[in-house]
Design a protein around this motif. Structure first.
Motif, PDB file in Angstrom:
ATOM      1  N   ASP A   1       2.698 -15.913  -6.318  1.00 44.80           N
ATOM      2  CA  ASP A   1       1.116 -16.141  -5.557  1.00 44.80           C
ATOM      3  C   ASP A   1       1.283 -15.317  -4.377  1.00 44.80           C
ATOM      4  OD1 ASP A   1       0.585 -17.683  -7.699  1.00 44.80           O
ATOM      5  OD2 ASP A   1       0.971 -19.625  -6.697  1.00 44.80           O
ATOM      6  N   VAL A   2       0.050 -14.743  -3.882  1.00 39.95           N
ATOM      7  CA  VAL A   2       0.042 -13.873  -2.684  1.00 39.95           C
ATOM      8  C   VAL A   2      -1.305 -14.745  -1.983  1.00 39.95           C
ATOM      9  CG1 VAL A   2      -0.619 -11.746  -1.791  1.00 39.95           C
ATOM     10  CG2 VAL A   2       0.980 -11.903  -3.881  1.00 39.95           C
ATOM     11  N   PHE A   3      -1.037 -14.901  -0.544  1.00 37.34           N
ATOM     12  CA  PHE A   3      -2.014 -15.132   0.159  1.00 37.34           C
ATOM     13  C   PHE A   3      -2.717 -13.966   1.273  1.00 37.34           C
ATOM     14  CE2 PHE A   3       0.482 -18.868  -0.964  1.00 37.34           C
ATOM     15  CZ  PHE A   3      -0.273 -19.880  -1.066  1.00 37.34           C
ATOM     16  N   LEU A   4      -3.800 -13.964   1.171  1.00 35.16           N
ATOM     17  CA  LEU A   4      -4.285 -12.969   1.941  1.00 35.16           C
ATOM     18  C   LEU A   4      -5.079 -13.823   3.244  1.00 35.16           C
ATOM     19  CD1 LEU A   4      -6.258 -10.504  -0.522  1.00 35.16           C
ATOM     20  CD2 LEU A   4      -4.198 -10.111   1.043  1.00 35.16           C
ATOM     21  N   ASP A   5      -4.966 -13.329   4.451  1.00 31.87           N
ATOM     22  CA  ASP A   5      -5.547 -14.031   5.418  1.00 31.87           C
ATOM     23  C   ASP A   5      -6.492 -13.032   6.209  1.00 31.87           C
ATOM     24  OD1 ASP A   5      -6.303 -14.911   8.309  1.00 31.87           O
ATOM     25  OD2 ASP A   5      -4.084 -15.463   8.856  1.00 31.87           O
ATOM     26  N   ILE A   6      -7.867 -13.158   5.620  1.00 40.63           N
ATOM     27  CA  ILE A   6      -8.797 -12.215   6.100  1.00 40.63           C
ATOM     28  C   ILE A   6     -10.071 -12.829   6.284  1.00 40.63           C
ATOM     29  CG2 ILE A   6      -7.861 -10.322   4.525  1.00 40.63           C
ATOM     30  CD1 ILE A   6      -9.562 -11.160   2.237  1.00 40.63           C
ATOM     31  N   ASP A   7     -10.990 -12.216   6.836  1.00 41.27           N
ATOM     32  CA  ASP A   7     -12.311 -12.642   6.974  1.00 41.27           C
ATOM     33  C   ASP A   7     -13.328 -12.645   5.882  1.00 41.27           C
ATOM     34  OD1 ASP A   7     -13.070 -10.047   6.804  1.00 41.27           O
ATOM     35  OD2 ASP A   7     -13.713  -9.695   8.645  1.00 41.27           O
ATOM     36  N   TRP A   8     -14.495 -12.924   5.951  1.00 40.04           N
ATOM     37  CA  TRP A   8     -15.528 -13.009   4.869  1.00 40.04           C
ATOM     38  C   TRP A   8     -15.989 -11.809   4.422  1.00 40.04           C
ATOM     39  CZ3 TRP A   8     -20.262 -10.815   4.965  1.00 40.04           C
ATOM     40  CH2 TRP A   8     -20.618 -10.409   6.447  1.00 40.04           C
TER      41      TRP A   8
ATOM     42  N   MET B   1       5.954 -17.610  -3.680  1.00 41.95           N
ATOM     43  CA  MET B   1       4.789 -17.456  -2.635  1.00 41.95           C
ATOM     44  C   MET B   1       4.875 -16.232  -1.529  1.00 41.95           C
ATOM     45  SD  MET B   1       3.061 -20.886  -2.497  1.00 41.95           S
ATOM     46  CE  MET B   1       4.266 -21.795  -1.520  1.00 41.95           C
ATOM     47  N   LYS B   2       4.186 -15.517  -1.337  1.00 37.75           N
ATOM     48  CA  LYS B   2       4.284 -14.665  -0.315  1.00 37.75           C
ATOM     49  C   LYS B   2       2.946 -14.349   0.493  1.00 37.75           C
ATOM     50  CE  LYS B   2       8.195 -11.628  -2.101  1.00 37.75           C
ATOM     51  NZ  LYS B   2       9.099 -12.038  -1.449  1.00 37.75           N
ATOM     52  N   VAL B   3       3.113 -13.855   1.759  1.00 37.36           N
ATOM     53  CA  VAL B   3       1.829 -13.529   2.492  1.00 37.36           C
ATOM     54  C   VAL B   3       1.604 -12.058   2.595  1.00 37.36           C
ATOM     55  CG1 VAL B   3       0.589 -13.593   4.580  1.00 37.36           C
ATOM     56  CG2 VAL B   3       1.985 -15.589   4.075  1.00 37.36           C
ATOM     57  N   SER B   4       0.448 -11.652   2.186  1.00 33.37           N
ATOM     58  CA  SER B   4       0.123 -10.172   2.312  1.00 33.37           C
ATOM     59  C   SER B   4       0.405  -9.594   3.881  1.00 33.37           C
ATOM     60  CB  SER B   4      -1.245  -9.780   1.810  1.00 33.37           C
ATOM     61  OG  SER B   4      -1.299  -8.531   2.033  1.00 33.37           O
ATOM     62  N   VAL B   5       1.173  -8.741   3.934  1.00 33.54           N
ATOM     63  CA  VAL B   5       1.343  -7.964   5.309  1.00 33.54           C
ATOM     64  C   VAL B   5       0.319  -6.945   5.395  1.00 33.54           C
ATOM     65  CG1 VAL B   5       2.926  -7.015   7.191  1.00 33.54           C
ATOM     66  CG2 VAL B   5       3.613  -8.678   5.481  1.00 33.54           C
ATOM     67  N   SER B   6      -0.600  -7.281   6.401  1.00 34.86           N
ATOM     68  CA  SER B   6      -2.060  -6.130   6.322  1.00 34.86           C
ATOM     69  C   SER B   6      -1.318  -5.057   7.256  1.00 34.86           C
ATOM     70  CB  SER B   6      -3.021  -6.876   6.821  1.00 34.86           C
ATOM     71  OG  SER B   6      -3.474  -7.783   6.146  1.00 34.86           O
ATOM     72  N   HIS B   7      -2.104  -3.886   7.007  1.00 37.41           N
ATOM     73  CA  HIS B   7      -2.195  -2.772   8.043  1.00 37.41           C
ATOM     74  C   HIS B   7      -2.998  -3.146   9.156  1.00 37.41           C
ATOM     75  CE1 HIS B   7      -0.073  -1.184   4.488  1.00 37.41           C
ATOM     76  NE2 HIS B   7       0.394  -0.275   5.286  1.00 37.41           N
ATOM     77  N   THR B   8      -2.864  -2.565  10.264  1.00 40.05           N
ATOM     78  CA  THR B   8      -3.711  -2.667  11.604  1.00 40.05           C
ATOM     79  C   THR B   8      -3.537  -1.677  12.371  1.00 40.05           C
ATOM     80  OG1 THR B   8      -4.648  -4.162  12.942  1.00 40.05           O
ATOM     81  CG2 THR B   8      -2.205  -4.514  12.731  1.00 40.05           C
ATOM     82  N   THR B   9      -4.662  -1.584  13.125  1.00 37.58           N
ATOM     83  CA  THR B   9      -4.705  -0.429  14.072  1.00 37.58           C
ATOM     84  C   THR B   9      -4.562  -0.923  15.441  1.00 37.58           C
ATOM     85  OG1 THR B   9      -6.818  -0.186  14.278  1.00 37.58           O
ATOM     86  CG2 THR B   9      -5.800   1.253  12.702  1.00 37.58           C
TER      87      THR B   9
END
Length: 207
Positions: A98-105, A33-41
């Motif tokens: 398995d990938v986990f995305l920590d995102i909003d609705w 399992m891994k957590v997706s590392v998002s891009h952010t500003t």
């Protein structure tokens, strides 16, 4: 090899989704399992590392990636952009991770449209009072930012009905047990078990 499962995890800020995901991965080393590392500003917070917590990039670079179609989803939250790499997600799932995305609705809606097989989990706080207490206890945001997060919390929570699973994070250990149960149940579904135990099943069914 079976395809990995994409998990969408959403919650209002302070409900504990990031802590639950971190604890899940730490307690389940046998699962890939891994957590997706998002891009952010947004600016880097104390203790955060580029490439570990987020890929921190400039607004101009983020907009260029949007134009290239590099994001599976992206959104502007509290004045900052956040986006999920399409290529990385697809590569991990193809490897059975398995990938986990920590995102909003909002991001969750975008993901579901493009990847309908994704499973979604919403984390709820037990009360508004507890949510505000947790936000203050983090010591990361100003009173103004906390007030803004609290004002957005009700709107975020109103979308809980769009998710496959709902967990109330009142007691962290109990919430983690619930979280683990969801992942285990998904891994025990027939297609994944058939892919994992193909040789055993063939032997059991052999004449």
């Amino acid at each position: 090899m079976s395809q990995g499962t994409l998990y969408i995890v959403s919650a209002p800020s302070g409900a504990g989704k990031s802590s639950l995901i971190s604890a899940l991965l730490k307690d389940n080393p046998k699962y890939d399992m891994k957590v997706s590392v998002s891009h952010t500003t947004r600016a880097v917070r104390p203790g955060e590392e580029d490439g570990v917590h987020y890929h921190f990039i400039a607004v101009e670079e983020f907009k260029a990636l949007i134009a290239q179609g590099a994001f599976l989803e992206y959104a502007e939250v509290f004045g900052n952009f956040y986006g999920t790499s399409r290529l990385w997600i697809e590569e991990m799932l193809a490897k059975g991770v398995d990938v986990f995305l920590d995102i909003d609705w909002q991001g969750a809606r975008q993901i579901r449209e493009q990847m309908p097989k994704a499973k979604s989990i919403f984390i709820l706080p037990p009360s508004k009072e507890e949510l505000e207490r947790r936000l203050n206890a983090r010591g990361q945001d100003s009173e103004e930012v906390i007030a803004k997060r609290m004002s957005e919390a009700q709107s975020e929570i109103s979308h809980y009905g769009e998710y496959d699973y709902v967990i109330v994070n009142d007691d962290f250990d109990t919430a983690l047990i619930d979280f683990k149960a969801i992942i285990r149940a998904e891994r025990l579904k027939e297609p994944k078990q058939a892919a994992k135990y193909g040789s055993m099943l063939n032997a059991l069914l052999a004449e």
